[in-house]
Design a protein around this motif. Structure first.
Motif, PDB file in Angstrom:
ATOM      1  N   PRO A  78       0.798  -1.237   0.000  1.00 19.53           N
ATOM      2  CA  PRO A  78       0.000   0.000   0.000  1.00 19.53           C
ATOM      3  C   PRO A  78       0.823   1.276   0.000  1.00 19.53           C
ATOM      4  CG  PRO A  78      -0.878  -1.574   1.574  1.00 19.53           C
ATOM      5  CD  PRO A  78       0.421  -2.133   1.082  1.00 19.53           C
ATOM      6  N   LEU A  79       2.064   1.224   0.506  1.00 23.09           N
ATOM      7  CA  LEU A  79       2.870   2.432   0.589  1.00 23.09           C
ATOM      8  C   LEU A  79       3.977   2.499  -0.461  1.00 23.09           C
ATOM      9  CD1 LEU A  79       3.273   2.704   4.476  1.00 23.09           C
ATOM     10  CD2 LEU A  79       1.542   3.727   3.004  1.00 23.09           C
ATOM     11  N   ASP A  80       4.017   1.518  -1.358  1.00 24.97           N
ATOM     12  CA  ASP A  80       5.081   1.467  -2.350  1.00 24.97           C
ATOM     13  C   ASP A  80       4.699   2.334  -3.552  1.00 24.97           C
ATOM     14  OD1 ASP A  80       7.123   0.917  -4.081  1.00 24.97           O
ATOM     15  OD2 ASP A  80       7.108  -1.251  -3.758  1.00 24.97           O
ATOM     16  N   GLU A  81       4.945   3.622  -3.452  1.00 25.10           N
ATOM     17  CA  GLU A  81       4.552   4.555  -4.507  1.00 25.10           C
ATOM     18  C   GLU A  81       5.317   4.308  -5.802  1.00 25.10           C
ATOM     19  OE1 GLU A  81       4.898   8.507  -3.059  1.00 25.10           O
ATOM     20  OE2 GLU A  81       3.171   8.337  -1.712  1.00 25.10           O
ATOM     21  N   GLN A  82       6.554   3.824  -5.688  1.00 25.59           N
ATOM     22  CA  GLN A  82       7.335   3.562  -6.896  1.00 25.59           C
ATOM     23  C   GLN A  82       6.701   2.442  -7.715  1.00 25.59           C
ATOM     24  OE1 GLN A  82      11.490   2.824  -6.224  1.00 25.59           O
ATOM     25  NE2 GLN A  82      11.922   2.362  -8.363  1.00 25.59           N
ATOM     26  N   ALA A  83       6.250   1.387  -7.035  1.00 31.17           N
ATOM     27  CA  ALA A  83       5.598   0.283  -7.743  1.00 31.17           C
ATOM     28  C   ALA A  83       4.306   0.750  -8.404  1.00 31.17           C
ATOM     29  CB  ALA A  83       5.316  -0.867  -6.774  1.00 31.17           C
ATOM     30  N   VAL A  84       3.561   1.607  -7.709  1.00 29.58           N
ATOM     31  CA  VAL A  84       2.327   2.150  -8.276  1.00 29.58           C
ATOM     32  C   VAL A  84       2.635   2.988  -9.509  1.00 29.58           C
ATOM     33  CG1 VAL A  84       0.424   3.733  -7.870  1.00 29.58           C
ATOM     34  CG2 VAL A  84       1.095   2.123  -6.086  1.00 29.58           C
ATOM     35  N   ALA A  85       3.654   3.834  -9.409  1.00 32.57           N
ATOM     36  CA  ALA A  85       4.032   4.695 -10.535  1.00 32.57           C
ATOM     37  C   ALA A  85       4.432   3.853 -11.750  1.00 32.57           C
ATOM     38  CB  ALA A  85       5.169   5.618 -10.132  1.00 32.57           C
ATOM     39  N   GLU A  86       5.094   2.720 -11.520  1.00 29.18           N
ATOM     40  CA  GLU A  86       5.519   1.866 -12.631  1.00 29.18           C
ATOM     41  C   GLU A  86       4.317   1.286 -13.363  1.00 29.18           C
ATOM     42  OE1 GLU A  86       8.089  -0.999 -10.890  1.00 29.18           O
ATOM     43  OE2 GLU A  86       9.765   0.398 -10.631  1.00 29.18           O
ATOM     44  N   VAL A  87       3.274   0.924 -12.600  1.00 31.65           N
ATOM     45  CA  VAL A  87       2.072   0.395 -13.239  1.00 31.65           C
ATOM     46  C   VAL A  87       1.448   1.440 -14.169  1.00 31.65           C
ATOM     47  CG1 VAL A  87      -0.260  -0.486 -12.854  1.00 31.65           C
ATOM     48  CG2 VAL A  87       1.608  -1.220 -11.366  1.00 31.65           C
TER      49      VAL A  87
END
Length: 385
Positions: free
Chosen positions: A271-280
């Protein structure tokens, strides 16, 4: 700093003091004639009240305007509100950063600072970062800590009236943390702790996208979204402070969490991994079919979450903030779907304050507290500008 409640011999004088102070606070400098006209009070009353406010440190005689002496001889005395008589802090405590804003008693921001913090940082380390950024802002603005009159804090979680975080899953060690008590050890003034989405809603109403609306919903959009709402211009927290916790809606018969919805694999995102979200989202923009499907699922869930609040509250305006506010194409799907679900679709706009929204709202909450002291008369608070 002067205080208008309690200890004064005359209720009428306290009311008059609040009226005069309101007038001065809303202007650069006013003469006694100006104050008499604006307040409707007699000149002797205005003169006496003004001298009392000067004695209390809240008002000072202003310098004559340039050229006034040459034109008129002895110029009329002018008075101004002393915004520098006290200062306020607004603090954001988030998963990835802490930030602070400082203002005078007029709410005008005179300094800001922020520091990054690891999402896995324990509470002591996170609070140390808060103290460090506050110390830095005070040093750079030259404001003594003793001149702070109130501190507002915005943080994820359900917050009790005393500043205890009853439930806070976004930050390690946050659930049950007596945050208000911990922070009060660093200050000699009141500390007001507020949920971050609530603070952001207050900020948008004060200085952002919702200045002309009194019935609004602010959505702090992310993998675990939250929302704050104002009804009739007043913050709505609910009975236990949990109003707007739309991140829990997936529990109502829909077990798939946002972390799964936005995943392009069989493993949920953190839930807090903004980098992974940005990659999606980057992959989706590049045409990756799995990422595009994940983004579509996420936006659809966000629409449903927002629609639940809109149906319940019937706001005039929905403001989208948080990292999802930067997503390409998020507004149009929200508008279209809300038009389908809602009897009277609200306007939907992006936050104007961006990442400063939470700290700005926390500062406004501190200012609210001080205004209640400045303008209260036997527990009755005068209307705020």
């Amino acid at each position: 700093m002067g205080r208008l409640t309690g200890g004064d011999p005359s209720l009428l004088r306290r009311i008059n003091s609040a009226v005069v102070l309101h007038a001065l606070r809303g202007s650069d400098a006013l003469t006694l004639t100006d104050l008499t006209r604006i307040t409707g009070l007699s000149r002797p009353t205005v003169e006496g009240v003004t001298e009392g406010l000067i004695g209390g440190g809240l008002v000072v005689e202003a310098a004559p305007e340039e050229g006034e002496t040459r034109r008129q001889g002895r110029p009329a005395r002018r008075f101004r509100f002393r915004a520098e008589a006290g200062h306020l802090l607004g603090i954001e405590i988030g998963p990835h950063r802490v930030a602070a804003l400082i203002s005078g008693l007029d709410g005008r921001i005179i300094g800001a600072g922020s520091r990054e913090v690891a999402e896995t940082a324990p509470e002591d380390e996170r609070l140390d970062k808060v103290r460090a950024v506050v110390a830095d802002v005070l040093r750079r603005t030259g404001v003594p800590r003793s001149n702070l009159r109130a501190v507002g804090v915005g943080t994820p979680g359900i917050v009790e009236a005393d500043g205890t975080v009853r439930l806070g899953t976004a930050l390690p060690g946050w659930t049950g943390l007596a945050l208000g008590e911990r922070l009060r050890r660093s200050f000699r003034c009141p500390v007001i702790v507020e949920n971050d989405a609530n603070a952001a809603a207050v900020a948008e109403h004060w200085k952002g996208a919702a200045t002309d609306s009194d019935d609004i919903v602010f959505v702090l959009a992310g993998l675990s979204p939250g929302a704050g709402s104002l009804i009739g211009g007043r913050l709505h927290r609910g009975y236990g402070g949990a109003a707007g916790e739309i991140g829990a809606l997936h529990l109502l018969g829909r077990g798939v969490t946002p972390e799964h919805l936005l995943s392009t694999t069989d493993e949920p995102l953190h839930p807090l991994d903004e980098q992974a979200v940005a990659e999606v989202f980057t992959l989706a923009r590049q045409g990756d079919a799995r990422a595009q499907a994940a983004v579509e699922r996420f936006i659809q869930r966000l629409v449903h979450d927002v629609a639940a609040l809109v149906l319940a509250l019937d706001p005039e305006l929905v403001v989208i903030g948080g990292w999802a506010a930067g997503l390409d194409g998020v507004l149009q799907p929200l508008r279209e779907e809300l038009a389908r679900f809602c009897l009277r679709p609200p306007r939907v706009v992006l936050s104007l304050l961006g990442e400063a929204a939470v700290a700005t709202g926390a500062l406004r909450r501190a200012l609210d507290h001080v205004e209640e002291q400045l303008f209260a008369v036997d527990g009755t608070v005068a209307a705020r500008r």
